[in-house]
Design a protein around this motif. Sequence first.
Motif, short mmCIF file in Angstrom:
data_model
loop_
_atom_site.label_atom_id
_atom_site.label_comp_id
_atom_site.label_asym_id
_atom_site.label_seq_id
_atom_site.Cartn_x
_atom_site.Cartn_y
_atom_site.Cartn_z
N LYS A 106 0.84 -1.20 0.00
CA LYS A 106 0.00 0.00 0.00
C LYS A 106 0.88 1.25 0.00
N ALA A 107 1.97 1.20 0.79
CA ALA A 107 2.90 2.34 0.85
C ALA A 107 3.54 2.57 -0.52
N LEU A 108 3.96 1.49 -1.17
CA LEU A 108 4.56 1.61 -2.52
C LEU A 108 3.58 2.24 -3.50
N ASN A 109 2.33 1.78 -3.45
CA ASN A 109 1.31 2.32 -4.37
C ASN A 109 1.04 3.79 -4.10
N ILE A 110 0.98 4.15 -2.81
CA ILE A 110 0.71 5.54 -2.45
C ILE A 110 1.88 6.44 -2.83
N ILE A 111 3.11 5.97 -2.62
CA ILE A 111 4.29 6.75 -2.99
C ILE A 111 4.31 7.00 -4.51
N LYS A 112 4.07 5.92 -5.27
CA LYS A 112 4.05 6.07 -6.74
C LYS A 112 2.94 7.02 -7.18
N ALA A 113 1.76 6.86 -6.55
CA ALA A 113 0.62 7.72 -6.90
C ALA A 113 0.93 9.17 -6.57
N ASN A 114 1.55 9.39 -5.39
CA ASN A 114 1.90 10.76 -4.97
C ASN A 114 2.88 11.42 -5.93
#
Length: 722
Positions: A664-672
């Motif tokens: 989830k952190a990876l996805n949020i970082i990429k999305a950000n």
Amino acid sequence: MGERKLNEANQHVYRVQGFTCANCAGKFERNVKEIPGVDDAKVNFGASKISVYGDAAIDELEKAGAFENLKVVPEKSSQSSQQTGDYIEKEKEPFYKKYSTLLYSVSFLVFGFLSYFVNGEENVVTTLLFLASMLVGGLSLFKVGFKNLLRLEFDMKTLMTVAVIGGAIIGEWGEVAIVVILFALSEELERFSMDRARNSIRSLMNIAPKEALVKRNGQKLTVNVNDIAVGDIMIVKPGQKIAMDGVVVSGYSAVNQAAITGESVPVEKKIDDEVFAGTLNEEGMLEVKITKLVEDTTISKIIHLVEEAQGERAPSQAFVDKFAKYYTPIIMVVAALVAVLPPLFFGGNWETWVYQGLAVLVVGCPCALVISTPISIVSAIGNAAKKGVLVKGGVYLEEIGSLKAIAFDKTGTLTKGIPVVTDYNVLGSQTNDKELLSIITALEYRSQHPLASAIMKKAEIENVNYSDVQVEDFSSITGKGIRGKVNGITYYIGSPKLFKELPYAHLNTELEDKIRTLQNQGKTAMVVGTKTEILAVIAVADEVRESSKEVIRKLYRAGIKETVMLTGDNQGTANAIGNYVGVSNIQAELMPEEKLNFIKQLREKYSKVAMVGDGVNDAPALAASTVGIAMGGAGTDTALETADVALMGDDLRKLPFTVKLSRKALNIIKANITFAIAIKFIALLLVIPGWLTLWIAILSDMGATLLVALNGLRLMRVKEDE
């Protein structure tokens, strides 16, 4: 190496108050490095700390941070311990007092627009009101921006200062005043978001009481935890929190260890059991012998390690830092070209295109991009720590999210690690059962093998004395068993393959069938004998954890391609346990170096591989994996310090949660990162038709910063059972 040691010996850590953004933290770090006597400095923006290698006075450090009005306090001072609650105290300040500068600035702006509608745009009063709004709201911004311009340092404050000056020159007073206010608001939102993320772990600091009831010289005294010494006896009443780490010397109770291990169910504590600072004594009174000073307690180590982890730059953070380094000067060049090229070569209006160039400067502020990764890393690591998972850095948080295979040690990881003797078959009528058991136990007592405890337990239950048995020439046969001489006879205890190598003591077909049957039942069979004959077979079983099967199933659901069980145990036992829990690959009868080699092979196949073990016996395999995960970190210094990730409780169910949080952190970082860059790009495209305004520019920047921050903070709310 010598220089590094010298630096570490001369390291001073300080807590820093007042960081508004990651760029400011970077500038503070550079300023501190320039102080005479400082060899090096490293800012931990996530934890609001700076490590200084060398000598620097507090006033010198604060002077280096004067551009941001930073306050610096030594980490280990009493002031520093109070700093934890500083942000909370600020929250309690009246709103008008806390945001007085912003409110005054907004007031001048409102009166400015009233004057604009009554007196017109060119009126002196209108202009002065807008100017007052700009100066009140942006004075600190302009101070830093001007200094940066003189030094040719280009950051977001430099961009904003140039944009504000340019806007004032072309007479856009109202818009410039709004831009200044919105930028100040954006910085406040950024600071608030980072403080929320930081406090997710700092709140742990207040878990352990600051005082404890101690028994000294026959008296009961309430003593500050800083004055408690190792060896003191602490009294903990029902309903009280335990103030220090120690060992129970009297009493029986149930203790809630959720703060340390994430376990929701209280754990029973009796004499000789370990207790941790910050946990809650629920039932009986306990007397605890202190084993660690306050700075060495498990909760202190967790906080320290998590704060260090929050400062470790993840690969995505390294990308953002590098990108931002070149991005800001490029924006300056693009803005200059937008302002100059159309009027010079295409007959454009100077005022219109200078305005567009200024809007490009404003939209170019990399606030959202710079905060996109650190806020996500700090939120995720803080949340994990509260759930009893210690992740040692952003790099490991990201690596867990890209794992393809996970290898598990069997004993103590997939199984409970508490073996019991299930079968004890003495062969031949001439052998005395209890006498042989006392010899076996005396030999196993000298062994470091995990199964030795089961045999010792059986001897105690059957009242068999083994302490008086004299053992000579004891030695361990790596991966196979042990041997030792008792009453002149050399005894061997070990795996069946050990006896296949002895010259005279051979296993007959009937015995081999019996051993195979025991192994197929998931038991570990050990053979006892001398050089010439087989005397007994002992079977020991290690109970499988109730959660192991569910954990393996959840990992497959999370996208893990292969799960492997590594064990030194025999193939039959390994198959019985491995098939029951559902791992896809079972590797049995492995020597320690074979475990290491298998992990290397697994890495060649999948690239990203984790190893889960106890952090001590599996050290080589843990080190060879992409991410080493240690079980039961609470109270185990080795696991806390050597593993990349430590599951604080003895609970494997935290593993799927960790994988889920990481992904989830990876996805949020990429999305950000994608969102922060995309919003800038879209806004810049508005330059082509000439639609980009200062309003749109600053609102896109503030909106992006706010959305990126809120998205990162979502990681604080990820639950185990989602």
